[in-house]
Design an enzyme around this catalytic site. Structure first.
Site, PDB file in Angstrom:
ATOM      1  N   LYS A  18       0.817  -1.215   0.000  1.00  0.00           N
ATOM      2  CA  LYS A  18       0.000   0.000   0.000  1.00  0.00           C
ATOM      3  C   LYS A  18       0.851   1.266   0.000  1.00  0.00           C
ATOM      4  O   LYS A  18       0.451   2.281  -0.557  1.00  0.00           O
ATOM      5  CB  LYS A  18      -0.956   0.007   1.194  1.00  0.00           C
ATOM      6  CG  LYS A  18      -2.082  -1.008   1.023  1.00  0.00           C
ATOM      7  CD  LYS A  18      -3.264  -0.696   1.915  1.00  0.00           C
ATOM      8  CE  LYS A  18      -4.442  -1.566   1.494  1.00  0.00           C
ATOM      9  NZ  LYS A  18      -5.607  -1.383   2.320  1.00  0.00           N
ATOM     10  N   LYS A  59      -4.490  -8.968  -5.905  1.00  0.00           N
ATOM     11  CA  LYS A  59      -5.797  -9.312  -5.341  1.00  0.00           C
ATOM     12  C   LYS A  59      -6.841  -8.240  -5.682  1.00  0.00           C
ATOM     13  O   LYS A  59      -6.500  -7.078  -5.865  1.00  0.00           O
ATOM     14  CB  LYS A  59      -5.678  -9.549  -3.839  1.00  0.00           C
ATOM     15  CG  LYS A  59      -6.000  -8.376  -2.977  1.00  0.00           C
ATOM     16  CD  LYS A  59      -6.128  -8.731  -1.523  1.00  0.00           C
ATOM     17  CE  LYS A  59      -6.440  -7.472  -0.736  1.00  0.00           C
ATOM     18  NZ  LYS A  59      -7.801  -6.965  -0.942  1.00  0.00           N
ATOM     19  N   LYS A 119     -10.767  -2.979  -2.795  1.00  0.00           N
ATOM     20  CA  LYS A 119     -11.604  -1.785  -2.829  1.00  0.00           C
ATOM     21  C   LYS A 119     -10.791  -0.591  -3.291  1.00  0.00           C
ATOM     22  O   LYS A 119     -11.296   0.299  -3.946  1.00  0.00           O
ATOM     23  CB  LYS A 119     -12.168  -1.499  -1.428  1.00  0.00           C
ATOM     24  CG  LYS A 119     -13.333  -2.395  -1.065  1.00  0.00           C
ATOM     25  CD  LYS A 119     -14.014  -1.894   0.194  1.00  0.00           C
ATOM     26  CE  LYS A 119     -13.799  -2.852   1.333  1.00  0.00           C
ATOM     27  NZ  LYS A 119     -12.640  -2.554   2.150  1.00  0.00           N
TER      28      LYS A 119
HETATM   29  P1  ATP Z   1      -8.643  -2.085   0.722  1.00  0.00           P
HETATM   30  O1  ATP Z   1      -8.145  -2.152  -0.704  1.00  0.00           O
HETATM   31  O2  ATP Z   1      -9.169  -0.751   1.106  1.00  0.00           O
HETATM   32  O3  ATP Z   1      -7.663  -2.683   1.698  1.00  0.00           O
HETATM   33  P2  ATP Z   1      -9.998  -4.599   0.618  1.00  0.00           P
HETATM   34  O4  ATP Z   1     -10.728  -4.926  -0.627  1.00  0.00           O
HETATM   35  O5  ATP Z   1      -8.668  -5.236   0.813  1.00  0.00           O
HETATM   36  O6  ATP Z   1      -9.931  -3.020   0.714  1.00  0.00           O
HETATM   37  P3  ATP Z   1     -10.662  -4.863   3.399  1.00  0.00           P
HETATM   38  O7  ATP Z   1     -11.711  -4.004   3.999  1.00  0.00           O
HETATM   39  O8  ATP Z   1      -9.238  -4.494   3.616  1.00  0.00           O
HETATM   40  O9  ATP Z   1     -10.966  -4.946   1.818  1.00  0.00           O
HETATM   41  O10 ATP Z   1     -10.887  -6.367   3.861  1.00  0.00           O
HETATM   42  C1  ATP Z   1     -12.142  -6.858   4.319  1.00  0.00           C
HETATM   43  C2  ATP Z   1     -12.128  -8.374   4.308  1.00  0.00           C
HETATM   44  O11 ATP Z   1     -12.192  -8.865   2.970  1.00  0.00           O
HETATM   45  C3  ATP Z   1     -10.875  -9.000   4.925  1.00  0.00           C
HETATM   46  O12 ATP Z   1     -11.254 -10.153   5.636  1.00  0.00           O
HETATM   47  C4  ATP Z   1     -10.045  -9.378   3.730  1.00  0.00           C
HETATM   48  O13 ATP Z   1      -9.169 -10.459   4.000  1.00  0.00           O
HETATM   49  C5  ATP Z   1     -11.121  -9.774   2.746  1.00  0.00           C
HETATM   50  N1  ATP Z   1     -10.672  -9.596   1.369  1.00  0.00           N
HETATM   51  C6  ATP Z   1     -10.272  -8.423   0.815  1.00  0.00           C
HETATM   52  N2  ATP Z   1      -9.950  -8.610  -0.469  1.00  0.00           N
HETATM   53  C7  ATP Z   1     -10.133  -9.932  -0.721  1.00  0.00           C
HETATM   54  C8  ATP Z   1      -9.966 -10.736  -1.886  1.00  0.00           C
HETATM   55  N3  ATP Z   1      -9.540 -10.205  -3.017  1.00  0.00           N
HETATM   56  N4  ATP Z   1     -10.249 -12.059  -1.791  1.00  0.00           N
HETATM   57  C9  ATP Z   1     -10.690 -12.608  -0.631  1.00  0.00           C
HETATM   58  N5  ATP Z   1     -10.860 -11.895   0.494  1.00  0.00           N
HETATM   59  C10 ATP Z   1     -10.595 -10.570   0.450  1.00  0.00           C
HETATM   60 MG    MG Z   2      -7.502  -4.681   2.496  1.00  0.00          MG
END
Ligand code: ATP
Ligand code: MG
Length: 347
Positions: free
Chosen positions: A115, A207, A210
């Protein structure tokens, strides 16, 4: 180590609306665990601000993610649902953990490296200390089980190290105060299902996130049928047809990702999907995946739309959840202060 009563804690950041990775990697397990455990599900707004968020958008996203929680099937009566910043004990315990965790431990965290990118000197201190706050989120409730996606495994290991070091550093004080040989449990990650790491639709080595600037990298829970179909049509793939067995997905990250998504949405395993689609071109597989995704996600999107038209209801869920969460966190934080030796004279 003492036996702790089982308690589930997990959270998602209100950095954007939820996507398929959040849903398949974490949410489906959150929903299932409501049947067997007492669960606390948090909208982690203090984590979101580790990267700059426009204030008005943040407020909107906190309500939006809460609506997604409810629309996916979290029950605010059975589980505790609230946003993190309303329970100040998270931030308080995080400070104590800033003083327990070691720089060397945080230096190994890959999420920070990803990040912060190349301009590490310019990253916020909060982004660096994020895993300490995450440990506090869980441990301020003595959480024992944490359903997350695969990307959070390293942070969970750190949370266990922090809990262990706190238990060791303060062992005498913990024992003298009648907490036995350990004050905090070592929380267990629950990383379950065929889609624990859903990859970006644009790049099978990254991955789905968001915070990815490209909307085409992810399917959001609010996407309509046309956008879902279009994003999947444009999703990166290779030129080969689908194999009949899992081994045939080796070194084909994009194909493996789409098969994993299909399996998770259908509630089956990857090999069952390959059995059905062995030899199929993506021109056949992608529309089938689209139909399945639309069938699963459109009722959620519809319920989210309904909930979002009633922000007062959303706010009442968060207020009630925050109150119930505080009632658990406050006495635990109070014990922490006693254990550490922080004098309180205003009781
Ligand atoms: P950001 O990019 O802001 O970090 P994010 O998509 O990674 O957002 P988080 O809010 O950080 O989402 O994570 C929320 C939950 O979703 C966590 O349990 C994380 O492990 C899971 N998660 C996030 N992205 C994935 C993915 N691509 N596949 C499976 N699980 C995910
Ligand atoms: Mg995340």
């Amino acid at each position: 180590m003492a036996k702790f009563p089982e308690r589930v804690f997990s959270g998602m950041q209100p950095t954007h609306t939820l996507h398929l990775g959040n849903y398949l990697g974490a949410m489906v397990n959150w929903i299932a665990m409501q049947e067997t455990h007492s669960c606390i599900y948090c909208v982690v707004d203090l984590h979101a601000i580790t990267l700059f968020q426009a204030p008005k958008e943040l407020v909107g996203n906190i309500r939006e993610v809460t609506a997604a929680y409810l629309a996916c099937g979290l029950d605010p009566k059975r589980s505790i649902i609230f946003n993190q910043s309303q329970v100040h004990e998270h931030a308080e315990l995080a400070w104590v953990f800033n003083c327990v965790a070691r720089l060397g431990w945080l230096n190994r965290m890959t999420q920070f490296k990803e990040k912060a990118g190349k301009d590490r000197e310019n990253a916020s201190v909060g982004l660096y200390a994020y895993p300490n706050l995450m440990a506090a989120d869980i441990l301020v409730y003595k959480g024992t089980h944490v359903p997350v996606g695969e990307d959070q495994k390293q942070h969970l290991e750190l949370a266990r190290d922090i809990a262990q070091k706190f238990n060791n550093d303060f062992a005498d004080s913990i024992r003298e105060r009648g907490h036995g040989d350990s004050f905090f449990p070592l929380p267990e990650p629950m990383i379950i299902g065929p889609a624990t790491r859903v990859m970006s639709l644009r790049d099978g080595t990254k991955k789905m996130s968001k915070s990815d600037p490209s909307d085409y990298s992810r399917i959001s829970l609010t996407d309509d049928a046309d956008s879902i179909a279009q994003k999947l049509r444009k999703a990166k793939t290779d030129a080969e047809p689908l194999p009949g067995e899992i081994d045939g997905l080796k070194n084909r990250p994009e194909a493996e990702n789409l098969v994993g998504i299909y399996a998770a949405l259908a509630g089956t395993a990857k090999d069952a999907v390959l059995e059905e689609f062995a030899g199929a071109q993506f021109s056949r597989f992608k529309p089938a995946l689209s139909d399945l995704a639309v069938a699963k996600l459109s009722p959620i999107a519809e319920e989210m739309r309904r909930l979002k038209s009633d922000p007062r209801y959303i706010d009442s869920v968060l207020a009630d959840g925050a109150e119930r969460a505080s009632a658990i966190a406050a006495p635990i934080m109070s014990d922490v202060k006693d254990i550490v030796g922080l004098l309180r004279t205003r009781l």
